[in-house]
Every structure is written in C-alpha cells, then in structure tokens.
Design a protein around this motif. Structure first.
Motif, PDB file in Angstrom:
ATOM      1  N   PRO A 157       0.837  -1.196   0.000  1.00  0.00           N
ATOM      2  CA  PRO A 157       0.000   0.000   0.000  1.00  0.00           C
ATOM      3  C   PRO A 157       0.877   1.253   0.000  1.00  0.00           C
ATOM      4  O   PRO A 157       1.979   1.252   0.542  1.00  0.00           O
ATOM      5  CB  PRO A 157      -0.799  -0.111   1.303  1.00  0.00           C
ATOM      6  CG  PRO A 157      -0.027  -1.046   2.158  1.00  0.00           C
ATOM      7  CD  PRO A 157       0.711  -1.961   1.223  1.00  0.00           C
ATOM      8  N   ALA A 158       0.379   2.254  -0.622  1.00  0.00           N
ATOM      9  CA  ALA A 158       1.121   3.504  -0.679  1.00  0.00           C
ATOM     10  C   ALA A 158       1.233   4.075   0.734  1.00  0.00           C
ATOM     11  O   ALA A 158       0.282   4.015   1.512  1.00  0.00           O
ATOM     12  CB  ALA A 158       0.405   4.502  -1.585  1.00  0.00           C
ATOM     13  N   PRO A 159       2.395   4.579   1.091  1.00  0.00           N
ATOM     14  CA  PRO A 159       2.530   5.138   2.433  1.00  0.00           C
ATOM     15  C   PRO A 159       1.635   6.361   2.597  1.00  0.00           C
ATOM     16  O   PRO A 159       1.381   7.102   1.649  1.00  0.00           O
ATOM     17  CB  PRO A 159       4.009   5.512   2.512  1.00  0.00           C
ATOM     18  CG  PRO A 159       4.472   5.619   1.109  1.00  0.00           C
ATOM     19  CD  PRO A 159       3.605   4.705   0.306  1.00  0.00           C
ATOM     20  N   ALA A 160       1.147   6.514   3.806  1.00  0.00           N
ATOM     21  CA  ALA A 160       0.284   7.670   4.074  1.00  0.00           C
ATOM     22  C   ALA A 160       1.118   8.931   3.923  1.00  0.00           C
ATOM     23  O   ALA A 160       2.270   8.994   4.350  1.00  0.00           O
ATOM     24  CB  ALA A 160      -0.286   7.575   5.476  1.00  0.00           C
ATOM     25  N   ALA A 161       0.526   9.882   3.293  1.00  0.00           N
ATOM     26  CA  ALA A 161       1.230  11.140   3.086  1.00  0.00           C
ATOM     27  C   ALA A 161       1.442  11.824   4.433  1.00  0.00           C
ATOM     28  O   ALA A 161       0.588  11.773   5.317  1.00  0.00           O
ATOM     29  CB  ALA A 161       0.431  12.046   2.161  1.00  0.00           C
ATOM     30  N   TYR A 162       2.602  12.405   4.584  1.00  0.00           N
ATOM     31  CA  TYR A 162       2.909  13.093   5.827  1.00  0.00           C
ATOM     32  C   TYR A 162       2.085  14.363   5.900  1.00  0.00           C
ATOM     33  O   TYR A 162       2.066  15.178   4.986  1.00  0.00           O
ATOM     34  CB  TYR A 162       4.399  13.412   5.897  1.00  0.00           C
ATOM     35  CG  TYR A 162       4.760  14.257   7.090  1.00  0.00           C
ATOM     36  CD1 TYR A 162       4.729  13.709   8.362  1.00  0.00           C
ATOM     37  CD2 TYR A 162       5.107  15.587   6.941  1.00  0.00           C
ATOM     38  CE1 TYR A 162       5.041  14.474   9.465  1.00  0.00           C
ATOM     39  CE2 TYR A 162       5.426  16.358   8.037  1.00  0.00           C
ATOM     40  CZ  TYR A 162       5.391  15.804   9.300  1.00  0.00           C
ATOM     41  OH  TYR A 162       5.697  16.565  10.391  1.00  0.00           O
ATOM     42  N   ASP A 163       1.395  14.517   6.997  1.00  0.00           N
ATOM     43  CA  ASP A 163       0.571  15.706   7.206  1.00  0.00           C
ATOM     44  C   ASP A 163       1.146  16.454   8.401  1.00  0.00           C
ATOM     45  O   ASP A 163       1.046  15.983   9.535  1.00  0.00           O
ATOM     46  CB  ASP A 163      -0.881  15.307   7.470  1.00  0.00           C
ATOM     47  CG  ASP A 163      -1.809  16.495   7.599  1.00  0.00           C
ATOM     48  OD1 ASP A 163      -1.337  17.639   7.446  1.00  0.00           O
ATOM     49  OD2 ASP A 163      -2.996  16.266   7.853  1.00  0.00           O
ATOM     50  N   PRO A 164       1.758  17.589   8.178  1.00  0.00           N
ATOM     51  CA  PRO A 164       2.359  18.322   9.301  1.00  0.00           C
ATOM     52  C   PRO A 164       1.322  18.839  10.291  1.00  0.00           C
ATOM     53  O   PRO A 164       1.677  19.236  11.393  1.00  0.00           O
ATOM     54  CB  PRO A 164       3.109  19.469   8.624  1.00  0.00           C
ATOM     55  CG  PRO A 164       2.480  19.621   7.288  1.00  0.00           C
ATOM     56  CD  PRO A 164       1.946  18.280   6.910  1.00  0.00           C
ATOM     57  N   ASN A 165       0.048  18.834   9.908  1.00  0.00           N
ATOM     58  CA  ASN A 165      -1.002  19.313  10.809  1.00  0.00           C
ATOM     59  C   ASN A 165      -1.595  18.195  11.667  1.00  0.00           C
ATOM     60  O   ASN A 165      -2.520  18.446  12.427  1.00  0.00           O
ATOM     61  CB  ASN A 165      -2.118  19.987  10.013  1.00  0.00           C
ATOM     62  CG  ASN A 165      -1.612  21.208   9.275  1.00  0.00           C
ATOM     63  OD1 ASN A 165      -0.756  21.915   9.783  1.00  0.00           O
ATOM     64  ND2 ASN A 165      -2.111  21.418   8.074  1.00  0.00           N
ATOM     65  N   ARG A 166      -1.086  16.970  11.512  1.00  0.00           N
ATOM     66  CA  ARG A 166      -1.575  15.822  12.298  1.00  0.00           C
ATOM     67  C   ARG A 166      -0.518  15.443  13.325  1.00  0.00           C
ATOM     68  O   ARG A 166       0.657  15.343  13.014  1.00  0.00           O
ATOM     69  CB  ARG A 166      -1.853  14.613  11.415  1.00  0.00           C
ATOM     70  CG  ARG A 166      -3.033  14.748  10.480  1.00  0.00           C
ATOM     71  CD  ARG A 166      -4.304  14.808  11.210  1.00  0.00           C
ATOM     72  NE  ARG A 166      -4.876  13.481  11.370  1.00  0.00           N
ATOM     73  CZ  ARG A 166      -6.082  13.282  11.807  1.00  0.00           C
ATOM     74  NH1 ARG A 166      -6.829  14.294  12.140  1.00  0.00           N
ATOM     75  NH2 ARG A 166      -6.533  12.083  11.943  1.00  0.00           N
TER      76      ARG A 166
END
Length: 165
Positions: A90-99
């Motif tokens: 699975p594609a890695p979850a995109a990094y969200d700096p707001n999480r």
C-alpha cells in the motif's frame, strides 16, 4: 546393472564374503537345503565376476549382495514455483504536518483510567496535567470529563496539531 562393467566386473574378497554371509541368511531362513547351500558356497569361492554371483541369487528373494541392489532413485526434479503476481504494497500515508503522531483514543483512555493528568502529559499539555495532578484530577471528576472531551472532540496536542483518530 547400470554400472560400468556390469556383470563382467571382477569381484574381490569383500564381495565373496558378503555373498557367503547372505547365503547363510537364506540357509538359516530355510530357503536352501544343506547340499544346495554347500554347492553355492563352493561356487562363491570360485566366482570371478559379478555375473557369477548373480546366478547364485537369481531364485532367491532379498537380501542380495550390494551390487545387485536396485539403483537408488534420484530425487524427482523440483517442481516449478507457481507464478504469483508481484506483491504490491500500500502507498505510504502522506505526511501531514497538521496531524499529531499521538492518538486521541490513547489520550482519552489514559485521562479516564489514570485520573492524575496522565492523558494531558501524553498530549504535551503539561500545565493542565500538573494542575490535575495537584488536585487529584478534581477528585476524579475533572479528569473523567477531560478524558471524554479528548475522545469526542477534535482534540489537539501541545503544538496545536490534531490528534490521530
């Protein structure tokens, strides 16, 4: 049998002794009479080739001399591995700096189960955590309500990032 030289290959003392021993086993099992046993022993002592010995065991069941043993079967060739489609990750979850990397569920349960501001220490809200620690979590009421609030609202960590669901 499938060996080079086959029955024409000359035998030595070890083969003669093995043949005598095996004839003795057949005699002990009652397959040979005394006279026939002695005749075969005499033939073993004068045998020169494997073919000479083979004739002495032609009418007997195993055990046979080692050279008469059936050839060992080679291991079957390995079966080809089934072709499976390549594994897709699975594609890695995109990094969200707001999480926040911290969990809302963990923070809420810590706050409810350990009523001394532990859930607030976990989220980085040290001021609230120390106040709850000093007041014993408002006698448990404040910590329990705060834990429920952490679970049901869009709570944030000390840096203002939303906690993971």
């Amino acid at each position: 049998m499938n060996e080079p030289g086959g029955d024409a290959l000359r035998i030595g003392t070890a083969e003669r002794e093995d043949a005598m021993r095996l004839l003795g086993e057949h005699f002990a099992a009652g397959r040979l009479q005394m006279g026939e046993y002695e005749q075969r022993l005499d033939a073993v002592t004068t045998a020169v080739t494997r073919g000479d010995l083979r004739g002495l065991f032609a009418d007997l069941p195993p055990p046979y001399p080692a050279f008469m043993a059936p050839p060992l079967w080679a291991a079957p060739p390995p079966r080809p591995m089934p072709a499976y489609p390549p594994h897709t990750y699975p594609a890695p979850a995109a990094y969200d700096p707001n999480r926040s990397p911290k969990s809302k569920l963990v923070a809420g349960l810590l706050q409810i189960c350990l009523p001394f501001g532990v859930g607030r220490f976990y989220t980085g809200h040290h001021g609230i955590a120390i106040a709850q620690l000093l007041t014993c979590g408002g006698l448990g009421i404040w910590s329990m309500i705060d834990g429920i609030i952490l679970l049901v609202t869009e709570s944030t960590d000390a840096e203002g990032r939303r906690l993971q669901d």
